[in-house]
Design a protein around this motif. Structure first.
Motif, short mmCIF file in Angstrom:
data_model
loop_
_atom_site.label_atom_id
_atom_site.label_comp_id
_atom_site.label_asym_id
_atom_site.label_seq_id
_atom_site.Cartn_x
_atom_site.Cartn_y
_atom_site.Cartn_z
N UNK A 31 34.96 2.88 53.19
CA UNK A 31 35.14 1.44 53.04
C UNK A 31 33.90 0.67 53.47
N UNK A 32 33.09 1.27 54.34
CA UNK A 32 31.89 0.63 54.85
C UNK A 32 30.67 1.43 54.44
N UNK A 33 29.79 0.81 53.64
CA UNK A 33 28.55 1.48 53.23
C UNK A 33 27.42 0.46 53.17
N UNK A 34 26.21 0.96 53.36
CA UNK A 34 25.00 0.17 53.15
C UNK A 34 24.08 1.03 52.31
N UNK A 35 23.70 0.52 51.14
CA UNK A 35 22.85 1.25 50.21
C UNK A 35 21.75 0.34 49.69
N UNK A 36 20.71 0.96 49.21
CA UNK A 36 19.69 0.21 48.48
C UNK A 36 19.25 1.08 47.32
N UNK A 37 18.58 0.47 46.37
CA UNK A 37 18.14 1.24 45.22
C UNK A 37 17.37 0.40 44.23
N UNK A 38 17.05 1.05 43.12
CA UNK A 38 16.35 0.40 42.02
C UNK A 38 17.27 0.37 40.81
N UNK A 39 17.01 -0.57 39.92
CA UNK A 39 17.89 -0.72 38.78
C UNK A 39 17.13 -1.14 37.54
N UNK A 40 17.77 -0.86 36.41
CA UNK A 40 17.19 -1.18 35.11
C UNK A 40 18.31 -1.41 34.13
N UNK A 41 18.11 -2.39 33.24
CA UNK A 41 19.10 -2.69 32.21
C UNK A 41 18.38 -2.87 30.89
N UNK A 42 18.92 -2.27 29.84
CA UNK A 42 18.43 -2.46 28.47
C UNK A 42 19.62 -2.89 27.63
N UNK A 43 19.40 -3.89 26.77
CA UNK A 43 20.50 -4.40 25.94
C UNK A 43 19.94 -5.17 24.76
N UNK A 44 20.82 -5.51 23.83
CA UNK A 44 20.46 -6.37 22.71
C UNK A 44 21.28 -7.65 22.79
N UNK A 45 20.60 -8.77 22.56
CA UNK A 45 21.29 -10.06 22.51
C UNK A 45 20.63 -10.88 21.41
#
Length: 192
Positions: A31-45
């Motif tokens: 129930x208790x967490x601390x995380x970090x990270x990197x992210x990326x999103x690709x999409x069409x609009x």
């Protein structure tokens, strides 16, 4: 980077690897967490291909999730605070935007619901499948279609040979979400 683009980016990044044949189970849900990270999103609009990257810090406590979103240079550009009563998005220089829940907030700010509520489980290797059953991912069992239409692949693990490995790379795809098409979200979770 616009708020919509960064919020859209807050979902996922990674590299593909072949699934292991290890039959270990996923780490116990916390129930208790601390995380970090990197992210990326690709999409069409509107017929245009878009791509966004950034990083995040995720703090989860019983009844509360706080997310800090940063651009590729590490500057915080937005925060999200989710409680059972409301969800609030704050961007530097702008008034906070609040709604009753995170799905309504992301629908309002992005035009489609970002799966933040699902990420509470996904970041730990869990999901709810299309039939409403709880799914626990592992290196040997790493793919699922969720109840709300996301196709998840748990691509890499922190120490895949551990008795209870934790997800390192998660890849989520969805054919359509509001006016967004071919949505691909990836996340790399740093070692906890």
């Amino acid at each position: 980077m616009t708020l919509s683009a960064l919020a859209l980016a807050f979902a996922l990044t990674g590299c593909a690897t072949a699934p292991s044949s290890n039959l270990a189970t996923v780490a116990a849900y916390r129930d208790t967490i601390e995380l970090s990270g990197r992210l990326s999103v690709n999409y069409q609009k509107d017929g245009k291909v878009e791509s966004v990257t950034g990083s995040f810090d995720w703090t989860q406590r019983p009844g509360n999730v706080n997310v800090s979103l940063a651009n590729p240079l590490g500057q915080t550009v937005a925060t999200i605070d989710v409680t059972p009563q409301s969800a609030t998005l704050t961007q530097g220089g702008s008034a906070p935007v609040s709604e009753a829940d995170i799905d309504t907030l992301t629908q309002r700010t992005l035009g489609w619901p970002l799966p933040v509520s699902g990420l509470r489980d996904w970041l730990q290797g869990y999901a709810v499948d299309a039939q409403g059953q709880r799914f626990a991912a592992s290196p040997a069992r790493n793919e699922i279609v969720t109840k709300d239409g996301w196709r998840l692949r748990f691509m890499e693990w922190h120490d895949p040979n551990a008795a209870q490995p934790k997800p390192r790379v998660i890849h989520a795809t969805r054919a359509a979400a509001g006016d967004i098409q071919d949505l691909e979200i990836r996340i790399i979770v740093n070692q906890a």
